[in-house]
Motif scaffolding. Structure first.
Motif, PDB file in Angstrom:
ATOM      1  N   LEU A  62       0.814  -1.206   0.000  1.00 12.96           N
ATOM      2  CA  LEU A  62       0.000   0.000   0.000  1.00 12.96           C
ATOM      3  C   LEU A  62       0.851   1.261   0.000  1.00 12.96           C
ATOM      4  CD1 LEU A  62      -2.897  -0.897   2.462  1.00 12.96           C
ATOM      5  CD2 LEU A  62      -2.988  -0.725  -0.016  1.00 12.96           C
ATOM      6  N   ASP A  63       1.957   1.261   0.755  1.00 16.39           N
ATOM      7  CA  ASP A  63       2.834   2.429   0.805  1.00 16.39           C
ATOM      8  C   ASP A  63       3.540   2.671  -0.531  1.00 16.39           C
ATOM      9  OD1 ASP A  63       2.204   3.079   3.367  1.00 16.39           O
ATOM     10  OD2 ASP A  63       3.938   2.076   4.276  1.00 16.39           O
ATOM     11  N   VAL A  64       3.909   1.600  -1.244  1.00 15.98           N
ATOM     12  CA  VAL A  64       4.661   1.745  -2.482  1.00 15.98           C
ATOM     13  C   VAL A  64       3.735   2.019  -3.672  1.00 15.98           C
ATOM     14  CG1 VAL A  64       6.120   0.478  -4.133  1.00 15.98           C
ATOM     15  CG2 VAL A  64       6.613   0.377  -1.706  1.00 15.98           C
ATOM     16  N   ALA A  65       2.620   1.321  -3.777  1.00 16.12           N
ATOM     17  CA  ALA A  65       1.800   1.400  -4.982  1.00 16.12           C
ATOM     18  C   ALA A  65       0.612   2.341  -4.863  1.00 16.12           C
ATOM     19  CB  ALA A  65       1.300  -0.003  -5.347  1.00 16.12           C
ATOM     20  N   VAL A  66      -0.070   2.327  -3.777  1.00  9.97           N
ATOM     21  CA  VAL A  66      -1.336   3.036  -3.688  1.00  9.97           C
ATOM     22  C   VAL A  66      -1.171   4.450  -3.139  1.00  9.97           C
ATOM     23  CG1 VAL A  66      -3.642   2.948  -2.701  1.00  9.97           C
ATOM     24  CG2 VAL A  66      -2.565   0.861  -3.459  1.00  9.97           C
ATOM     25  N   ARG A  67      -0.340   4.636  -2.151  1.00  7.37           N
ATOM     26  CA  ARG A  67      -0.211   5.941  -1.510  1.00  7.37           C
ATOM     27  C   ARG A  67       0.274   7.042  -2.475  1.00  7.37           C
ATOM     28  NH1 ARG A  67       2.263   6.907   4.335  1.00  7.37           N
ATOM     29  NH2 ARG A  67       0.600   5.427   4.705  1.00  7.37           N
ATOM     30  N   PRO A  68       1.284   6.801  -3.312  1.00  9.10           N
ATOM     31  CA  PRO A  68       1.688   7.881  -4.236  1.00  9.10           C
ATOM     32  C   PRO A  68       0.562   8.288  -5.194  1.00  9.10           C
ATOM     33  CG  PRO A  68       3.383   6.199  -4.149  1.00  9.10           C
ATOM     34  CD  PRO A  68       2.211   5.675  -3.394  1.00  9.10           C
ATOM     35  N   PHE A  69      -0.176   7.296  -5.704  1.00  9.39           N
ATOM     36  CA  PHE A  69      -1.272   7.606  -6.615  1.00  9.39           C
ATOM     37  C   PHE A  69      -2.346   8.437  -5.921  1.00  9.39           C
ATOM     38  CE2 PHE A  69      -5.487   6.370  -8.217  1.00  9.39           C
ATOM     39  CZ  PHE A  69      -5.400   6.911  -9.486  1.00  9.39           C
ATOM     40  N   LEU A  70      -2.735   8.033  -4.721  1.00  8.27           N
ATOM     41  CA  LEU A  70      -3.794   8.757  -4.012  1.00  8.27           C
ATOM     42  C   LEU A  70      -3.326  10.138  -3.560  1.00  8.27           C
ATOM     43  CD1 LEU A  70      -5.479   5.930  -1.908  1.00  8.27           C
ATOM     44  CD2 LEU A  70      -6.269   6.954  -4.038  1.00  8.27           C
ATOM     45  N   SER A  71      -2.071  10.271  -3.142  1.00  8.60           N
ATOM     46  CA  SER A  71      -1.602  11.598  -2.715  1.00  8.60           C
ATOM     47  C   SER A  71      -1.510  12.547  -3.905  1.00  8.60           C
ATOM     48  CB  SER A  71      -0.276  11.497  -1.980  1.00  8.60           C
ATOM     49  OG  SER A  71       0.719  11.008  -2.853  1.00  8.60           O
ATOM     50  N   SER A  72      -1.071  12.062  -5.091  1.00  2.00           N
ATOM     51  CA  SER A  72      -1.035  12.937  -6.265  1.00  2.00           C
ATOM     52  C   SER A  72      -2.440  13.294  -6.729  1.00  2.00           C
ATOM     53  CB  SER A  72      -0.242  12.298  -7.410  1.00  2.00           C
ATOM     54  OG  SER A  72      -0.885  11.111  -7.835  1.00  2.00           O
ATOM     55  N   ALA A  73      -3.381  12.351  -6.656  1.00  2.18           N
ATOM     56  CA  ALA A  73      -4.774  12.659  -7.003  1.00  2.18           C
ATOM     57  C   ALA A  73      -5.343  13.680  -6.026  1.00  2.18           C
ATOM     58  CB  ALA A  73      -5.613  11.384  -6.991  1.00  2.18           C
ATOM     59  N   GLY A  74      -4.977  13.592  -4.772  1.00  2.00           N
ATOM     60  CA  GLY A  74      -5.439  14.557  -3.781  1.00  2.00           C
ATOM     61  C   GLY A  74      -4.879  15.949  -4.048  1.00  2.00           C
ATOM     62  N   LYS A  75      -3.614  16.015  -4.450  1.00  2.00           N
ATOM     63  CA  LYS A  75      -3.022  17.324  -4.766  1.00  2.00           C
ATOM     64  C   LYS A  75      -3.655  17.929  -6.015  1.00  2.00           C
ATOM     65  CE  LYS A  75       1.363  16.591  -2.478  1.00  2.00           C
ATOM     66  NZ  LYS A  75       2.810  16.427  -2.601  1.00  2.00           N
ATOM     67  N   CYS A  76      -3.969  17.083  -6.988  1.00  2.00           N
ATOM     68  CA  CYS A  76      -4.627  17.586  -8.200  1.00  2.00           C
ATOM     69  C   CYS A  76      -6.029  18.111  -7.884  1.00  2.00           C
ATOM     70  CB  CYS A  76      -4.719  16.488  -9.254  1.00  2.00           C
ATOM     71  SG  CYS A  76      -3.148  16.034  -9.988  1.00  2.00           S
ATOM     72  N   CYS A  77      -6.750  17.384  -7.102  1.00  4.95           N
ATOM     73  CA  CYS A  77      -8.121  17.788  -6.778  1.00  4.95           C
ATOM     74  C   CYS A  77      -8.150  18.892  -5.725  1.00  4.95           C
ATOM     75  CB  CYS A  77      -8.928  16.589  -6.301  1.00  4.95           C
ATOM     76  SG  CYS A  77      -9.174  15.351  -7.585  1.00  4.95           S
ATOM     77  N   GLY A  78      -7.062  19.090  -5.008  1.00  4.33           N
ATOM     78  CA  GLY A  78      -7.026  20.108  -3.969  1.00  4.33           C
ATOM     79  C   GLY A  78      -7.058  21.520  -4.526  1.00  4.33           C
ATOM     80  N   GLY A  79      -6.649  21.680  -5.779  1.00  3.34           N
ATOM     81  CA  GLY A  79      -6.648  23.002  -6.388  1.00  3.34           C
ATOM     82  C   GLY A  79      -7.999  23.392  -6.964  1.00  3.34           C
ATOM     83  N   ILE A  80      -8.925  22.475  -7.008  1.00  4.01           N
ATOM     84  CA  ILE A  80     -10.241  22.763  -7.572  1.00  4.01           C
ATOM     85  C   ILE A  80     -11.085  23.467  -6.532  1.00  4.01           C
ATOM     86  CG2 ILE A  80     -12.349  21.752  -8.505  1.00  4.01           C
ATOM     87  CD1 ILE A  80     -10.655  19.405  -9.497  1.00  4.01           C
ATOM     88  N   SER A  81     -11.681  24.571  -6.944  1.00  2.00           N
ATOM     89  CA  SER A  81     -12.600  25.258  -6.040  1.00  2.00           C
ATOM     90  C   SER A  81     -13.884  25.547  -6.797  1.00  2.00           C
ATOM     91  CB  SER A  81     -11.980  26.555  -5.518  1.00  2.00           C
ATOM     92  OG  SER A  81     -11.768  27.448  -6.591  1.00  2.00           O
ATOM     93  N   VAL A  82     -14.993  25.388  -6.106  1.00  2.47           N
ATOM     94  CA  VAL A  82     -16.298  25.570  -6.708  1.00  2.47           C
ATOM     95  C   VAL A  82     -16.960  26.756  -6.028  1.00  2.47           C
ATOM     96  CG1 VAL A  82     -18.554  24.532  -7.123  1.00  2.47           C
ATOM     97  CG2 VAL A  82     -16.491  23.137  -7.220  1.00  2.47           C
ATOM     98  N   HIS A  83     -17.418  27.704  -6.807  1.00  3.23           N
ATOM     99  CA  HIS A  83     -18.138  28.871  -6.293  1.00  3.23           C
ATOM    100  C   HIS A  83     -19.538  28.845  -6.862  1.00  3.23           C
ATOM    101  CE1 HIS A  83     -14.522  30.628  -4.609  1.00  3.23           C
ATOM    102  NE2 HIS A  83     -13.887  30.355  -5.752  1.00  3.23           N
ATOM    103  N   LEU A  84     -20.526  28.877  -6.023  1.00  4.10           N
ATOM    104  CA  LEU A  84     -21.921  28.883  -6.462  1.00  4.10           C
ATOM    105  C   LEU A  84     -22.450  30.318  -6.393  1.00  4.10           C
ATOM    106  CD1 LEU A  84     -23.263  25.728  -4.590  1.00  4.10           C
ATOM    107  CD2 LEU A  84     -22.587  25.919  -6.980  1.00  4.10           C
ATOM    108  N   ALA A  85     -23.075  30.732  -7.486  1.00  2.00           N
ATOM    109  CA  ALA A  85     -23.640  32.083  -7.527  1.00  2.00           C
ATOM    110  C   ALA A  85     -25.057  31.993  -8.060  1.00  2.00           C
ATOM    111  CB  ALA A  85     -22.798  32.981  -8.419  1.00  2.00           C
ATOM    112  N   ARG A  86     -25.941  32.733  -7.468  1.00  2.00           N
ATOM    113  CA  ARG A  86     -27.319  32.793  -7.952  1.00  2.00           C
ATOM    114  C   ARG A  86     -27.461  33.958  -8.947  1.00  2.00           C
ATOM    115  NH1 ARG A  86     -31.311  31.514  -2.933  1.00  2.00           N
ATOM    116  NH2 ARG A  86     -30.364  29.549  -2.416  1.00  2.00           N
ATOM    117  N   GLU A  87     -28.108  33.683 -10.031  1.00  2.00           N
ATOM    118  CA  GLU A  87     -28.274  34.729 -11.033  1.00  2.00           C
ATOM    119  C   GLU A  87     -29.678  35.269 -11.034  1.00  2.00           C
ATOM    120  OE1 GLU A  87     -26.914  33.500 -14.825  1.00  2.00           O
ATOM    121  OE2 GLU A  87     -25.098  32.677 -13.999  1.00  2.00           O
TER     122      GLU A  87
END
Length: 186
Positions: A161-186
């Motif tokens: 898990l430390d060698v194969a899965v953790r790097p993939f999940l941590s990089s996916a977390g960093k990629c998704c961490g930059g996404i921000s959603v703003h909701l606005a009513r028009e």
């Protein structure tokens, strides 16, 4: 920063937790624990050790539902039978109905408990004794032996898990961490 604190602004707040004795009462009795039945005076003299004094098998004669398990069964006559203001029976009928309800409730309960309490207690004790024995002598040792025998597999699985899965999940977390959603009513 210590010099910025003002010493004359401090106030003492006293919080009463209810565990201290009141100062005005000199004759306070020590409260009995709920698991211990109140001892009679002649029993207090007969006690020879602390083990005899503290017993889990001594029944609670005064407090039979100390944890409030059966609060839903506190039923009174008015909870079952109630007359609206517009329709009323005679006062004697109401009093006799109340008396008969209470007497019937109490005596039927006593009769049913005399017939069923001892057999149900025996069956419950037998069931809990068997379950305790199985858990202590079979289930727990089996689980411990499986955990001991698979400790090598647990170590290998942790490495995978430390060698194969953790790097993939941590990089996916960093990629998704930059996404921000703003909701606005028009």
């Amino acid at each position: 920063m210590d010099t910025m604190m003002k010493e004359d602004d401090t106030e003492e707040t006293e919080i009463d937790l209810g565990d201290s004795e009141p100062e005005d009462s000199d004759e306070l009795e020590e409260p009995e624990p709920l698991w211990k039945a109140p001892a009679r005076e002649e029993e207090e003299e007969d006690m020879t050790s602390a083990l005899v004094d503290i017993s889990d098998t001594k029944p609670l004669l005064n407090i039979r539902d100390p944890r409030g398990i059966n609060d839903c069964l506190k039923v009174t006559f008015e909870d079952v039978i109630a007359e609206p203001v517009s329709v009323r029976s005679g006062d004697r009928v109401w009093m006799w109905s109340n008396a008969l309800f209470e007497v019937t409730r109490v005596w039927i309960y006593r009769i049913v408990t005399v017939l069923l309490a001892v057999p149900v207690s025996i069956l419950s004790g037998l069931l809990f004794a068997i379950l305790s024995c199985l858990h202590i002598w079979m289930v727990s040792p089996f689980i411990q032996s499986v955990l001991i025998s698979t400790s090598c597999l647990q170590a290998w699985w942790s490495i995978v898990l430390d060698v194969a899965v953790r790097p993939f999940l941590s990089s996916a977390g960093k990629c998704c961490g930059g996404i921000s959603v703003h909701l606005a009513r028009e």
